[in-house]
Design a protein around this motif. Sequence first.
Motif, PDB file in Angstrom:
ATOM      1  N   CYS A 124     -15.212 -40.630  19.159  1.00 58.40           N
ATOM      2  CA  CYS A 124     -14.109 -41.374  19.753  1.00 58.40           C
ATOM      3  C   CYS A 124     -12.776 -40.685  19.472  1.00 58.40           C
ATOM      4  O   CYS A 124     -11.939 -40.540  20.374  1.00 58.40           O
ATOM      5  CB  CYS A 124     -14.098 -42.804  19.213  1.00 58.40           C
TER       6      CYS A 124
ATOM      7  N   TYR B 214     -17.646 -42.636  15.664  1.00 58.42           N
ATOM      8  CA  TYR B 214     -16.245 -42.606  15.226  1.00 58.42           C
ATOM      9  C   TYR B 214     -15.626 -41.208  15.428  1.00 58.42           C
ATOM     10  O   TYR B 214     -14.549 -41.095  16.029  1.00 58.42           O
ATOM     11  CB  TYR B 214     -16.153 -43.050  13.769  1.00 58.42           C
TER      12      TYR B 214
ATOM     13  N   ILE C  24     -14.304 -51.692  22.473  1.00 57.60           N
ATOM     14  CA  ILE C  24     -13.228 -51.134  23.297  1.00 57.60           C
ATOM     15  C   ILE C  24     -13.430 -51.605  24.730  1.00 57.60           C
ATOM     16  O   ILE C  24     -14.430 -51.249  25.357  1.00 57.60           O
ATOM     17  CB  ILE C  24     -13.229 -49.593  23.243  1.00 57.60           C
TER      18      ILE C  24
ATOM     19  N   VAL D  21      -7.705 -48.119  21.223  1.00 52.29           N
ATOM     20  CA  VAL D  21      -8.222 -47.903  19.873  1.00 52.29           C
ATOM     21  C   VAL D  21      -7.264 -48.480  18.839  1.00 52.29           C
ATOM     22  O   VAL D  21      -7.690 -49.085  17.837  1.00 52.29           O
ATOM     23  CB  VAL D  21      -8.469 -46.405  19.614  1.00 52.29           C
TER      24      VAL D  21
ATOM     25  N   CYS E 279     -12.423 -43.734  25.168  1.00 51.18           N
ATOM     26  CA  CYS E 279     -11.541 -44.032  24.035  1.00 51.18           C
ATOM     27  C   CYS E 279     -10.102 -43.690  24.392  1.00 51.18           C
ATOM     28  O   CYS E 279      -9.679 -42.538  24.282  1.00 51.18           O
ATOM     29  CB  CYS E 279     -11.982 -43.245  22.803  1.00 51.18           C
TER      30      CYS E 279
ATOM     31  N   PHE F 113     -17.970 -47.009  17.787  1.00 45.69           N
ATOM     32  CA  PHE F 113     -17.272 -47.990  18.598  1.00 45.69           C
ATOM     33  C   PHE F 113     -18.191 -48.360  19.762  1.00 45.69           C
ATOM     34  O   PHE F 113     -19.101 -47.608  20.116  1.00 45.69           O
ATOM     35  CB  PHE F 113     -15.965 -47.422  19.154  1.00 45.69           C
TER      36      PHE F 113
END
Length: 312
Positions: free
Chosen positions: A97, A94, A174, A184, A179, A12
């Motif tokens: 996050c 990923y 984002i 998300v 996060c 992200f």
Amino acid sequence: MEPENQTAISKFLFLGLTEDPALQTLIFSLFLSMYLVTILGNMLIILAVSSDSHLHTPMYFFLSNMCSTDICLSTCTVSKMLLNIQIQDQSISYPGCLTQVCFVIVLGFLENFLLAVMAYDRYVAICHPLRYVVIMKSCLCVLLVLVCLFISLWEALLHTLLLLRLSFCSVLEIPHFFCELAQVLKLACSDTFINNILIYFAALMFGGLPLSGIIFSYVHIVSSVLRMPSSEGKHKAFSTCGSHLSVVSLFYGMGFGVYISSAVTDSSRKTAVASVMYTVVPQMLNHFIYSLRNRDMKEALRKLTGQMASLL
């Protein structure tokens, strides 16, 4: 936006607090200073409590746990942002996050529960002073903290597992510096109805119940204090609750402020800036509130700094 299977997601991208590169150095310096103050201040509180036998009481045991929670929450969010600015890479993997989402939920709920437990401790101390030692035994204090941690872990794990089942769109930006679960979920292309229902349920049950417990405790505390015949006794009783009440006001005030600001503004950037007020500022100020308003804590900190200075 085209959907992308979650197994193919690699990272992200954080949009951060500003798009202006010239402000990155200022933001890095500001957040580094706040992070260091948070870590050092809360560590001093923990060391002061552990080194002074007069502070080996339930109230300071819970305070030490809250300071540890503040350190972990700041480390979970701010340290990653500082690293990203330093290496000029605003991405997060990923798995990273999801891990951050999980830890933020755990630590946020845990602090919420600890504030409620500390309110209960003050309720017993003021409303049932003769039974305080009998009720607030060490085993009960440890059990309360473990129960708070277990509920927080269970809730965070449930949110994270439900997040794993989602498919995400090709744009994975984002508008935040960490996060956050709600942000998300906005990137998901699959149905997030169950996820959102769980968020509202958790906010009502595990957010509303501790707040209700705090309000209940302080209603009885105020009622008991007002019945005290001595003005000196009233002042002493209120002074023991002043620090905790200030922290509660800061924690919930910041949280509600961010919620209202996100509801009335469509700017995700402004929401990200507002989120600093509940993920960074309370953790930085809590130890100041307890150290400056508490005579026993100030004395313990004075002794601790004196011992540390003699070792240098």
